[in-house]
Design a protein around this motif. Structure first.
Motif, PDB file in Angstrom:
ATOM      1  N   GLN A  60       0.824  -1.208   0.000  1.00 52.97           N
ATOM      2  CA  GLN A  60       0.000   0.000   0.000  1.00 52.97           C
ATOM      3  C   GLN A  60       0.863   1.265   0.000  1.00 52.97           C
ATOM      4  OE1 GLN A  60      -3.488   0.160  -0.110  1.00 52.97           O
ATOM      5  NE2 GLN A  60      -3.227  -2.020  -0.595  1.00 52.97           N
ATOM      6  N   ILE A  61       2.058   1.171   0.596  1.00 57.45           N
ATOM      7  CA  ILE A  61       2.984   2.297   0.647  1.00 57.45           C
ATOM      8  C   ILE A  61       3.826   2.294  -0.623  1.00 57.45           C
ATOM      9  CG2 ILE A  61       4.796   3.437   1.981  1.00 57.45           C
ATOM     10  CD1 ILE A  61       2.026   3.179   3.350  1.00 57.45           C
ATOM     11  N   LYS A  62       3.972   3.451  -1.240  1.00 59.52           N
ATOM     12  CA  LYS A  62       4.696   3.551  -2.509  1.00 59.52           C
ATOM     13  C   LYS A  62       6.037   4.275  -2.381  1.00 59.52           C
ATOM     14  CE  LYS A  62       1.450   1.334  -4.446  1.00 59.52           C
ATOM     15  NZ  LYS A  62       1.705  -0.108  -4.725  1.00 59.52           N
ATOM     16  N   ALA A  63       6.168   5.114  -1.384  1.00 58.18           N
ATOM     17  CA  ALA A  63       7.423   5.847  -1.196  1.00 58.18           C
ATOM     18  C   ALA A  63       7.465   6.403   0.218  1.00 58.18           C
ATOM     19  CB  ALA A  63       7.557   6.975  -2.210  1.00 58.18           C
ATOM     20  N   LEU A  64       8.651   6.865   0.598  1.00 57.25           N
ATOM     21  CA  LEU A  64       8.835   7.500   1.899  1.00 57.25           C
ATOM     22  C   LEU A  64       9.559   8.819   1.702  1.00 57.25           C
ATOM     23  CD1 LEU A  64       9.885   4.107   2.853  1.00 57.25           C
ATOM     24  CD2 LEU A  64       8.429   5.207   4.541  1.00 57.25           C
ATOM     25  N   VAL A  65       9.164   9.816   2.467  1.00 55.45           N
ATOM     26  CA  VAL A  65       9.857  11.107   2.431  1.00 55.45           C
ATOM     27  C   VAL A  65      10.436  11.369   3.814  1.00 55.45           C
ATOM     28  CG1 VAL A  65       8.482  12.114   0.588  1.00 55.45           C
ATOM     29  CG2 VAL A  65       7.728  12.376   2.949  1.00 55.45           C
ATOM     30  N   TYR A  66      11.588  12.014   3.849  1.00 50.94           N
ATOM     31  CA  TYR A  66      12.202  12.336   5.133  1.00 50.94           C
ATOM     32  C   TYR A  66      13.068  13.581   4.966  1.00 50.94           C
ATOM     33  CZ  TYR A  66      16.617  10.554   3.304  1.00 50.94           C
ATOM     34  OH  TYR A  66      17.757  10.375   2.551  1.00 50.94           O
ATOM     35  N   GLY A  67      13.353  14.233   6.067  1.00 50.92           N
ATOM     36  CA  GLY A  67      14.268  15.365   6.019  1.00 50.92           C
ATOM     37  C   GLY A  67      13.965  16.407   7.078  1.00 50.92           C
ATOM     38  N   SER A  68      15.024  16.946   7.657  1.00 52.08           N
ATOM     39  CA  SER A  68      14.892  18.015   8.644  1.00 52.08           C
ATOM     40  C   SER A  68      15.157  19.358   7.978  1.00 52.08           C
ATOM     41  CB  SER A  68      15.889  17.810   9.787  1.00 52.08           C
ATOM     42  OG  SER A  68      15.942  18.946  10.616  1.00 52.08           O
ATOM     43  N   GLU A  69      14.277  20.307   8.230  1.00 48.91           N
ATOM     44  CA  GLU A  69      14.438  21.644   7.681  1.00 48.91           C
ATOM     45  C   GLU A  69      15.519  22.416   8.434  1.00 48.91           C
ATOM     46  OE1 GLU A  69      11.550  25.514   6.822  1.00 48.91           O
ATOM     47  OE2 GLU A  69      10.677  23.556   7.279  1.00 48.91           O
ATOM     48  N   ASN A  70      15.810  21.988   9.675  1.00 53.47           N
ATOM     49  CA  ASN A  70      16.713  22.749  10.537  1.00 53.47           C
ATOM     50  C   ASN A  70      18.059  22.075  10.784  1.00 53.47           C
ATOM     51  OD1 ASN A  70      14.638  24.820  11.328  1.00 53.47           O
ATOM     52  ND2 ASN A  70      13.635  22.983  12.100  1.00 53.47           N
TER      53      ASN A  70
END
Length: 527
Positions: A60-70
């Motif tokens: 059901q999951i197609k991708a993952l996003v991650y990341g810190s803006e700071n």
């Protein structure tokens, strides 16, 4: 394993030569089996990777996003791990909001699941809270973005679009800092958000630069426009220095380049909002002079993790003193003492009194794990353990005794805590909810003083991994970090290990904050 030349065991005498031959024989038999089974093993490996796309299509999951803006340094280290394991990573093409969380394209990465490393990606990002068994050899949760304290989200077929995939990341460089505004006339400022901000701060203190920390947010005018700083911003006022402005500017260039920190040159002490740079809301900092007790009874893993963090990663010296050898006179050279998880019950009374006198003279002691309990028993803190009431009415099968006990072991899982980010121990965090690693059943009460427990577990704390239901009920709403006054000094009790195995980046700053800011915590806010 023969721990010595000859060891008596329940199966008779075990000699070192026998153990050596046995290990060698096993190695040869393993190699022989690998060669003889090579076709089956290679076929399995080929089929495993060939079927990855099919498994991804069914997910059901197609991708993952991650990341810190700071904190781009943590983005760098996390992404570098993925690339080392041949995982395809892309820059985020467009800004994205998922379940109320915003991801900026300049600071966010996308990992599509449809690739040969599908299974490894699932292992890195997935959470699991139900298990068919309750006994574990090692920790039960490996959710890596939690370990790094990185915002992340799953994308399903409804919110994933191939257009989100920007440039493929083939290599990643350590983030480049910069000095905004050239040479300052009044002060230099940098945020405490970046992972290596503590390393930058220590560089300054080591060179006898006078440094202050913001205990209030502020907004100032810079050459970039209006720049906002939250709690923990580092202020280097030029008018208060013995060193010349040119030398300080050169040091700022080193900090921006090596530590990946953006430094702002400020030409006025007036803030647009919040505290002016010359106000009482900036506390002067001391250089931490750190000692750590080691030796028999102290967990070598935990002490080694602290040593590695300070010496290798942050270039901060720590003096390790065998607890058998130390004296009150030796402690006088330091202002910060760390007691890692371990057993300290063998410390004689005179050495315990030496520690207490030293703390009472205005120094800081940081207690971790079982050292928290030891500190409470010996009068350094008012920490009180939570204990489950025994239920003697239930009869249990003798044969299940071992597994029943094993089921109550918390070998390692991930939990949610709520952090007061206005507290000096919470500086550098931008969200109050953080993930905490725990591998013990030490649970303690929250203090009555509402300011003295800066980190507590939420009422629904389990994020990933296994914990026995009885222990989970005790953990809910309990304390993770507490602060005590001891005469003129501070006792900081950290129930959990913030430096686990050198990969738990997300809580390192809690520990480092204790070293840098422990002595500026107001006595009115401690127990």
């Amino acid at each position: 394993s023969a721990r010595g030349h000859l060891q008596k065991t329940e199966n008779g005498l075990l000699s070192f030569p026998f153990a050596f031959r046995n290990q060698f024989t096993t190695s040869l038999s393993t190699l022989k089996a690998g060669v003889e089974m090579r076709k089956s093993l290679l076929d399995y490996q080929r089929d495993f990777y060939a079927s990855a796309n099919k498994r991804a299509d069914d997910d059901q999951i197609k991708a993952l996003v991650y990341g810190s803006e700071n904190d781009e340094a943590k983005n760098f280290h996390f992404t570098n791990i993925l690339l080392q394991h041949n995982i395809d990573v892309h820059a985020l093409q467009n800004d994205l909001t998922v379940n109320g969380r915003s991801f900026k394209k300049e600071k966010t990465y996308v990992v599509p699941l449809k690739q040969s490393q599908y299974s490894l990606i699932k292992g890195i990002f997935s959470t699991q809270r139900t298990f068919s068994d309750s006994l574990f050899y090692d920790i039960s949760a490996w959710t890596l973005p939690y370990a790094f304290g990185l915002p992340y989200a799953e994308l399903n077929k409804n919110n994933f679009d191939a257009n989100l995939l920007g440039t493929k990341v083939n290599d990643i460089s350590f983030p480049e800092g910069k000095i905004v505004g050239g040479k300052a006339k009044y002060a230099y400022l940098f945020a405490w958000d970046g992972y290596y901000a503590p390393r930058a701060l220590y560089r300054l203190l080591e060179k006898d630069i006078r440094v202050k920390v913001a205990t209030n947010p502020l907004t100032i005018n810079t050459s970039d426009g209006t720049t906002a700083f939250t709690y923990g911003a580092i202020n280097v006022p030029l008018g208060a220095q013995e060193k010349d402005a040119e030398s300080i500017h050169e040091l700022m260039e080193v900090i921006s380049e090596i530590d990946g920190i953006t430094v702002y040159a400020v030409n006025s002490g007036n803030a647009m909002t919040g505290s002016d740079l010359g106000s009482r809301y900036f506390e002067t900092l001391e250089k931490p002079k750190i000692a750590m007790l080691v030796g028999e009874g102290v967990r070598s893993y935990d002490a080694g993790e602290i040593w590695h963090l300070l010496d290798y990663r942050f270039r901060m010296p720590v003096t390790m003193i065998d607890k058998i050898d130390f004296s009150g006179a030796e402690l006088a050279r330091f202002n910060t003492l760390v007691l890692a998880d371990g057993r300290y019950s063998d410390l004689p009374k005179n050495k315990i009194e030496s520690i207490k006198d030293w703390v009472g003279n205005g120094n800081t002691v940081v207690l971790l794990g079982d050292a928290v309990v030891w500190g409470a028993k010996n009068g350094l803190s008012k920490v009180k353990e939570l204990k489950k009431e025994k239920d003697d009415s239930k009869r249990k099968q003798y044969a299940k005794h071992s597994s029943d006990l094993g089921a109550k072991v918390t070998g390692g899982a991930i939990f949610q805590g709520q952090l007061d980010i206005s507290h000096p121990l919470g500086y550098g965090y931008n969200e109050s909810y953080i993930s905490i690693f725990r591998n013990s059943n030490v649970m303690v009460e929250v203090y009555e003083n509402p300011y003295a427990t800066p980190l507590v577990y939420t009422r629904d704390p389990l994020l990933s991994g296994y914990i026995h239901a009885d222990n989970l009920n005790l953990l809910k709403g309990s304390a993770s970090i507490l602060v005590d006054n001891y005469r003129r000094g501070k006792v900081i009790s950290m129930v959990d290990n913030p430096n686990f195995r050198a990969f738990w980046y997300g809580t390192n700053k809690l520990f480092l904050n204790a070293l840098f800011f422990g002595n500026i915590i107001s006595s009115r806010t401690a127990r």
